[in-house]
Design a protein around this motif. Structure first.
Motif, mmCIF file in Angstrom:
data_model
loop_
_atom_site.group_PDB
_atom_site.id
_atom_site.type_symbol
_atom_site.label_atom_id
_atom_site.label_comp_id
_atom_site.label_asym_id
_atom_site.label_seq_id
_atom_site.Cartn_x
_atom_site.Cartn_y
_atom_site.Cartn_z
ATOM 1 N N GLU A 43 0.836 -1.195 0.000
ATOM 2 C CA GLU A 43 0.000 0.000 0.000
ATOM 3 C C GLU A 43 0.877 1.254 0.000
ATOM 4 O OE1 GLU A 43 -3.527 1.950 2.690
ATOM 5 O OE2 GLU A 43 -3.295 -0.227 2.678
ATOM 6 N N GLY A 44 0.594 2.161 -0.940
ATOM 7 C CA GLY A 44 1.307 3.430 -1.004
ATOM 8 C C GLY A 44 2.629 3.407 -1.737
ATOM 9 N N LEU A 45 3.018 2.273 -2.324
ATOM 10 C CA LEU A 45 4.309 2.184 -3.018
ATOM 11 C C LEU A 45 4.244 2.736 -4.438
ATOM 12 C CD1 LEU A 45 5.705 -1.339 -2.049
ATOM 13 C CD2 LEU A 45 6.034 0.862 -0.908
ATOM 14 N N LYS A 46 5.419 3.185 -4.924
ATOM 15 C CA LYS A 46 5.586 3.573 -6.329
ATOM 16 C C LYS A 46 6.171 2.361 -7.053
ATOM 17 C CE LYS A 46 7.414 7.351 -7.685
ATOM 18 N NZ LYS A 46 8.368 8.458 -7.856
ATOM 19 N N ILE A 47 5.441 1.877 -8.079
ATOM 20 C CA ILE A 47 5.814 0.651 -8.786
ATOM 21 C C ILE A 47 6.096 0.963 -10.254
ATOM 22 C CG2 ILE A 47 5.049 -1.689 -9.411
ATOM 23 C CD1 ILE A 47 4.879 -1.435 -6.427
ATOM 24 N N LEU A 48 7.123 0.317 -10.819
ATOM 25 C CA LEU A 48 7.398 0.362 -12.249
ATOM 26 C C LEU A 48 7.291 -1.063 -12.773
ATOM 27 C CD1 LEU A 48 8.339 1.816 -14.849
ATOM 28 C CD2 LEU A 48 10.708 1.489 -14.058
ATOM 29 N N ASP A 49 6.385 -1.285 -13.729
ATOM 30 C CA ASP A 49 6.163 -2.610 -14.325
ATOM 31 C C ASP A 49 6.686 -2.574 -15.755
ATOM 32 O OD1 ASP A 49 5.294 -5.111 -15.131
ATOM 33 O OD2 ASP A 49 3.160 -4.678 -14.879
ATOM 34 N N LEU A 50 7.842 -3.213 -15.977
ATOM 35 C CA LEU A 50 8.488 -3.229 -17.292
ATOM 36 C C LEU A 50 8.080 -4.474 -18.059
ATOM 37 C CD1 LEU A 50 12.043 -2.183 -16.058
ATOM 38 C CD2 LEU A 50 10.314 -0.701 -17.126
ATOM 39 N N ALA A 66 -1.334 0.265 -4.398
ATOM 40 C CA ALA A 66 -0.079 0.959 -4.679
ATOM 41 C C ALA A 66 -0.424 2.421 -4.972
ATOM 42 C CB ALA A 66 0.616 0.330 -5.889
ATOM 43 N N GLN A 67 0.457 3.323 -4.595
ATOM 44 C CA GLN A 67 0.221 4.753 -4.842
ATOM 45 C C GLN A 67 0.217 5.059 -6.333
ATOM 46 O OE1 GLN A 67 3.058 7.500 -2.985
ATOM 47 N NE2 GLN A 67 2.942 8.747 -4.814
ATOM 48 N N ALA A 86 -7.733 -0.594 -16.649
ATOM 49 C CA ALA A 86 -7.558 0.286 -15.485
ATOM 50 C C ALA A 86 -8.703 1.298 -15.414
ATOM 51 C CB ALA A 86 -6.210 1.000 -15.565
ATOM 52 N N ARG A 87 -9.046 1.889 -16.545
ATOM 53 C CA ARG A 87 -10.130 2.880 -16.588
ATOM 54 C C ARG A 87 -11.459 2.230 -16.193
ATOM 55 N NH1 ARG A 87 -10.508 4.064 -21.866
ATOM 56 N NH2 ARG A 87 -8.514 5.127 -21.808
ATOM 57 N N GLN A 88 -11.717 1.064 -16.739
ATOM 58 C CA GLN A 88 -12.966 0.341 -16.483
ATOM 59 C C GLN A 88 -13.154 0.032 -14.992
ATOM 60 O OE1 GLN A 88 -13.077 -3.258 -18.787
ATOM 61 N NE2 GLN A 88 -14.971 -3.987 -17.877
ATOM 62 N N HIS A 89 -12.061 -0.188 -14.282
ATOM 63 C CA HIS A 89 -12.141 -0.585 -12.870
ATOM 64 C C HIS A 89 -11.705 0.527 -11.905
ATOM 65 C CE1 HIS A 89 -13.393 -4.611 -13.864
ATOM 66 N NE2 HIS A 89 -12.454 -4.621 -14.801
ATOM 67 N N GLY A 90 -11.569 1.735 -12.429
ATOM 68 C CA GLY A 90 -11.266 2.880 -11.574
ATOM 69 C C GLY A 90 -9.883 2.871 -10.952
ATOM 70 N N LEU A 91 -8.923 2.252 -11.620
ATOM 71 C CA LEU A 91 -7.549 2.204 -11.111
ATOM 72 C C LEU A 91 -6.773 3.392 -11.681
ATOM 73 C CD1 LEU A 91 -6.975 -1.646 -11.480
ATOM 74 C CD2 LEU A 91 -7.567 -0.392 -9.397
ATOM 75 N N THR A 92 -7.051 4.559 -11.129
ATOM 76 C CA THR A 92 -6.491 5.808 -11.669
ATOM 77 C C THR A 92 -4.995 5.951 -11.414
ATOM 78 O OG1 THR A 92 -7.109 6.938 -9.618
ATOM 79 C CG2 THR A 92 -8.696 7.032 -11.446
ATOM 80 N N GLN A 93 -4.430 5.119 -10.554
ATOM 81 C CA GLN A 93 -3.000 5.236 -10.260
ATOM 82 C C GLN A 93 -2.123 4.538 -11.304
ATOM 83 O OE1 GLN A 93 -5.115 2.976 -8.863
ATOM 84 N NE2 GLN A 93 -4.152 1.972 -7.103
ATOM 85 N N ILE A 94 -2.738 3.899 -12.308
ATOM 86 C CA ILE A 94 -1.944 3.243 -13.363
ATOM 87 C C ILE A 94 -1.717 4.211 -14.521
ATOM 88 C CG2 ILE A 94 -1.894 1.410 -15.108
ATOM 89 C CD1 ILE A 94 -3.344 -0.398 -13.191
ATOM 90 N N ASN A 95 -0.442 4.401 -14.862
ATOM 91 C CA ASN A 95 -0.058 5.181 -16.040
ATOM 92 C C ASN A 95 0.636 4.243 -17.006
ATOM 93 O OD1 ASN A 95 -0.765 7.909 -15.138
ATOM 94 N ND2 ASN A 95 0.765 7.501 -13.558
#
Length: 191
Positions: A43-50, A66-67, A86-95
């Motif tokens: 919870e609250g972490l900054k994640i990079l998924d390559l 995750a933040q 992400a949009r469909q499920h309201g996961l706004t923290q995913i870029n």
């Protein structure tokens, strides 16, 4: 494929069949998240998924609060699927970013709590990933890099390597940024 924890636990992911991916199996993903849950609070972490592919892990991290989750893949179809899900499920923290991972890493300056890389197993540049991440100081102090790769491959020669966990033909190699190492790198960059 399904989300195994967090607010979207149980959600089935149904990516298009034509995506150029080899998703992490539910068994390996469950084992990975069991390891992580015993080591860090997601919870609250900054994640990079390559090499995010279907976004299986990016969505899992976001479901577990995750933040921020930055998902990078060179396939526009993968990026669009992750973005739409992400949009469909309201996961706004995913870029999401459509980019070659190695070119992306060349220009990346953000630091992350956790970087996960799941490259194609036949990619001959897999051993370069830990070197680039640590040379560019992309992990926060105490941060972790996890690289998924074929079990027969050995990435243990990097100084930040800690352990390899095998799950059939797949393995996760863990690398850690020591607390003092991150502080040293910051001190040197401030000079």
């Amino acid at each position: 494929m399904r989300i195994i924890g967090g607010r979207l636990k149980g959600l089935r992911l149904n990516p298009p069949k034509n995506l150029p991916v080899r998703p992490t199996t539910d068994l390996a993903k469950e084992a990975l998240f069991n390891i992580l849950q015993n080591q860090i609070d997601l919870e609250g972490l900054k994640i990079l998924d390559l090499f995010c592919g279907t976004g299986n892990l990016a969505l899992e991290f976001a479901s577990r609060y995750a933040q921020s989750v930055t998902a990078v893949d060179r396939s526009i179809h993968c990026v669009n699927y992750v973005k739409d899900t992400a949009r469909q499920h309201g996961l706004t923290q995913i870029n999401t970013f459509k980019a070659d991972v190695f070119k992306y890493l060349e220009i990346e300056t953000e630091q992350y709590d956790l970087i996960f890389a799941d490259p194609p197993y036949d990619l001959n540049r897999i051993p370069e990933l830990p070197k680039i991440v640590f040379d560019k100081n992309l992990l926060l102090p105490g941060g972790m890099l996890i690289v998924e790769h074929q079990s027969m491959q050995n990435l243990s020669n990097h100084p930040n390597f800690t352990v390899q966990r095998r799950y059939g033909h797949s393995s996760f190699s863990f690398f850690e940024m020591k607390e003092e190492e991150g502080a040293e790198s910051k001190d040197q960059s401030a000079e």
